[in-house]
Scaffold this motif. Structure first.
Motif, PDB file in Angstrom:
ATOM      1  N   SER A 134      23.643 -14.953  41.789  1.00 12.42           N
ATOM      2  CA  SER A 134      23.015 -15.522  42.563  1.00 12.42           C
ATOM      3  C   SER A 134      23.714 -15.889  43.988  1.00 12.42           C
ATOM      4  N   VAL A 135      25.043 -15.552  44.016  1.00 16.87           N
ATOM      5  CA  VAL A 135      25.935 -15.540  45.069  1.00 16.87           C
ATOM      6  C   VAL A 135      26.188 -14.344  45.786  1.00 16.87           C
ATOM      7  N   GLY A 136      25.255 -13.035  45.261  1.00 15.72           N
ATOM      8  CA  GLY A 136      25.679 -11.696  45.919  1.00 15.72           C
ATOM      9  C   GLY A 136      26.683 -10.938  45.316  1.00 15.72           C
ATOM     10  N   LYS A 137      27.294 -11.447  43.952  1.00 13.89           N
ATOM     11  CA  LYS A 137      28.393 -10.660  43.781  1.00 13.89           C
ATOM     12  C   LYS A 137      27.901  -9.622  42.576  1.00 13.89           C
ATOM     13  N   LEU A 138      28.303  -8.333  42.692  1.00 12.86           N
ATOM     14  CA  LEU A 138      27.845  -7.254  41.867  1.00 12.86           C
ATOM     15  C   LEU A 138      28.648  -7.482  40.565  1.00 12.86           C
ATOM     16  N   ILE A 139      27.719  -7.866  39.360  1.00 11.05           N
ATOM     17  CA  ILE A 139      28.328  -8.286  37.924  1.00 11.05           C
ATOM     18  C   ILE A 139      27.955  -7.273  37.049  1.00 11.05           C
ATOM     19  N   ALA A 140      27.116  -6.256  37.373  1.00 12.82           N
ATOM     20  CA  ALA A 140      26.939  -5.013  36.241  1.00 12.82           C
ATOM     21  C   ALA A 140      26.352  -4.138  36.694  1.00 12.82           C
ATOM     22  N   THR A 141      26.492  -2.743  36.439  1.00 13.90           N
ATOM     23  CA  THR A 141      25.653  -1.563  36.626  1.00 13.90           C
ATOM     24  C   THR A 141      25.139  -1.000  35.305  1.00 13.90           C
ATOM     25  N   GLY A 142      24.211  -0.053  35.438  1.00 12.60           N
ATOM     26  CA  GLY A 142      23.625   0.797  34.266  1.00 12.60           C
ATOM     27  C   GLY A 142      23.006   1.954  34.680  1.00 12.60           C
ATOM     28  N   TYR A 143      23.056   3.311  34.017  1.00 10.48           N
ATOM     29  CA  TYR A 143      22.635   4.344  34.418  1.00 10.48           C
ATOM     30  C   TYR A 143      21.479   4.801  33.353  1.00 10.48           C
ATOM     31  N   ALA A 144      20.626   5.529  33.653  1.00 15.67           N
ATOM     32  CA  ALA A 144      19.673   6.058  32.850  1.00 15.67           C
ATOM     33  C   ALA A 144      19.014   7.609  33.302  1.00 15.67           C
ATOM     34  N   GLU A 145      19.031   8.292  32.204  1.00 14.60           N
ATOM     35  CA  GLU A 145      18.221   9.664  32.532  1.00 14.60           C
ATOM     36  C   GLU A 145      17.268  10.007  31.663  1.00 14.60           C
ATOM     37  N   GLU A 146      16.075  10.412  32.658  1.00 18.01           N
ATOM     38  CA  GLU A 146      14.779  10.742  31.864  1.00 18.01           C
ATOM     39  C   GLU A 146      14.415  12.265  32.374  1.00 18.01           C
ATOM     40  N   ILE A 147      13.768  12.882  31.451  1.00 15.02           N
ATOM     41  CA  ILE A 147      13.332  14.293  31.497  1.00 15.02           C
ATOM     42  C   ILE A 147      11.878  14.250  31.670  1.00 15.02           C
ATOM     43  N   ARG A 148      11.231  14.929  32.602  1.00 14.29           N
ATOM     44  CA  ARG A 148       9.809  15.222  32.546  1.00 14.29           C
ATOM     45  C   ARG A 148       9.294  15.784  31.547  1.00 14.29           C
ATOM     46  N   GLY A 149       8.313  15.255  31.006  1.00 15.24           N
ATOM     47  CA  GLY A 149       7.646  16.069  29.917  1.00 15.24           C
ATOM     48  C   GLY A 149       8.179  15.565  28.543  1.00 15.24           C
ATOM     49  N   SER A 150       9.223  15.074  28.445  1.00 17.88           N
ATOM     50  CA  SER A 150       9.962  14.822  27.178  1.00 17.88           C
ATOM     51  C   SER A 150       9.265  13.754  26.112  1.00 17.88           C
ATOM     52  N   SER A 151       8.344  13.011  26.756  1.00 23.81           N
ATOM     53  CA  SER A 151       7.592  12.007  25.919  1.00 23.81           C
ATOM     54  C   SER A 151       6.222  12.052  26.656  1.00 23.81           C
ATOM     55  N   PRO A 152       5.227  11.519  25.926  1.00 25.50           N
ATOM     56  CA  PRO A 152       3.888  11.452  26.806  1.00 25.50           C
ATOM     57  C   PRO A 152       4.025  10.555  28.028  1.00 25.50           C
ATOM     58  N   VAL A 153       4.794   9.403  28.133  1.00 20.47           N
ATOM     59  CA  VAL A 153       4.794   8.660  29.298  1.00 20.47           C
ATOM     60  C   VAL A 153       5.669   9.496  30.332  1.00 20.47           C
ATOM     61  N   ASN A 154       6.510  10.239  29.860  1.00 19.02           N
ATOM     62  CA  ASN A 154       7.267  11.124  30.909  1.00 19.02           C
ATOM     63  C   ASN A 154       6.472  12.335  31.226  1.00 19.02           C
ATOM     64  N   LYS A 155       5.519  12.612  30.922  1.00 16.09           N
ATOM     65  CA  LYS A 155       4.787  13.638  31.500  1.00 16.09           C
ATOM     66  C   LYS A 155       4.162  13.293  32.825  1.00 16.09           C
ATOM     67  N   THR A 156       3.892  11.889  33.059  1.00 18.66           N
ATOM     68  CA  THR A 156       3.591  11.458  34.355  1.00 18.66           C
ATOM     69  C   THR A 156       4.251  10.540  35.134  1.00 18.66           C
ATOM     70  N   SER A 157       5.146   9.951  34.385  1.00 17.01           N
ATOM     71  CA  SER A 157       5.975   8.772  34.924  1.00 17.01           C
ATOM     72  C   SER A 157       7.507   8.639  34.757  1.00 17.01           C
ATOM     73  N   HIS A 158       8.162  10.151  34.460  1.00 20.77           N
ATOM     74  CA  HIS A 158       9.597  10.061  34.188  1.00 20.77           C
ATOM     75  C   HIS A 158      10.683   9.291  35.286  1.00 20.77           C
ATOM     76  N   VAL A 159      10.172   9.454  36.371  1.00 16.71           N
ATOM     77  CA  VAL A 159      11.005   8.556  37.370  1.00 16.71           C
ATOM     78  C   VAL A 159      10.671   7.018  37.337  1.00 16.71           C
ATOM     79  N   GLU A 160       9.540   6.384  36.965  1.00 15.91           N
ATOM     80  CA  GLU A 160       9.508   4.864  36.712  1.00 15.91           C
ATOM     81  C   GLU A 160      10.407   4.404  35.457  1.00 15.91           C
ATOM     82  N   ASN A 161       9.956   5.544  34.587  1.00 19.32           N
ATOM     83  CA  ASN A 161      10.804   5.221  33.135  1.00 19.32           C
ATOM     84  C   ASN A 161      12.107   5.274  33.104  1.00 19.32           C
ATOM     85  N   GLY A 162      12.662   6.073  33.952  1.00 26.12           N
ATOM     86  CA  GLY A 162      14.300   6.059  34.503  1.00 26.12           C
ATOM     87  C   GLY A 162      14.783   4.995  34.790  1.00 26.12           C
TER      88      GLY A 162
END
Length: 189
Positions: free
Chosen positions: A48-76
């Motif tokens: 709440s005071v604008g200090k970076l307190i955490a980061t996270g990374y995620a990778e998704e591959i298009r077509g690797s699941s039913p949802v990733n056939k159309t939404s791998h970017v959103e899922n990532g």
């Protein structure tokens, strides 16, 4: 499957806890790699005071699941946000991976697949991915938050309204498409 998905928190549940802990905080996401089949997101969480307190990374591959056939970017993006929250001071309720991450594990190895959302580029080179629908703008998200505050809605009630109006238990404010944000704005007016 050697694990119970019920033991894992969803990203939507983590977001409710995040906004309760940091009501004036901020979550920023960015794409670190994108080649139409693979996307790598980074999420940053600011208190709440604008200090970076955490980061996270995620990778998704298009077509690797039913949802990733159309939404791998959103899922990532959703996965990166969930990972960032698990890395933050509020941590997790239960095991560290999110339910969505464990569902990905249960699917097994991921492979790249080509779908009809690709078209040849004008130069005849590699195909070009055409995303379906633009994300809500920061201005739309800010306006939704203002309207919700003016209506006396806390974060949980706003999340419930969004999910009810969009008829999706997975819908969250930060990942709305532009047309979805417009619908929520009209409901809140």
């Amino acid at each position: 499957m050697g694990f119970d998905l019920n033991n894992y928190e969803t990203v939507a549940e983590r977001l409710v806890r995040w906004w309760a802990a940091y009501p004036d905080g901020q979550i920023l996401t960015s794409i670190h790699y994108y080649d139409s089949d693979v996307v790598l997101f980074r999420a940053e969480g600011y208190n709440s005071v604008g200090k970076l307190i955490a980061t996270g990374y995620a990778e998704e591959i298009r077509g690797s699941s039913p949802v990733n056939k159309t939404s791998h970017v959103e899922n990532g993006e959703t996965s990166a946000i969930g990972r960032m929250i698990s890395n933050s001071p509020i941590g997790t309720n239960g095991d560290r991976p999110s339910r969505e991450e464990m569902e990905k594990v249960s699917r097994g190895p991921q492979t790249r697949q080509t779908t009809v959302s690709e078209r040849p580029s004008a130069s005849g080179g590699p195909s070009e991915h055409i995303p379906r629908g633009a994300f809500a703008t920061p201005k739309q998200i800010g306006y939704i938050k203002k309207l919700a505050k003016d209506a006396g809605l806390d974060d949980l009630r706003l999340l419930e309204l969004i999910q009810r109006e969009l008829n999706s238990d997975e819908a969250i404010l930060e990942l709305l498409k532009s047309h979805e944000a417009s619908k929520i704005i009209e409901v809140l007016k």
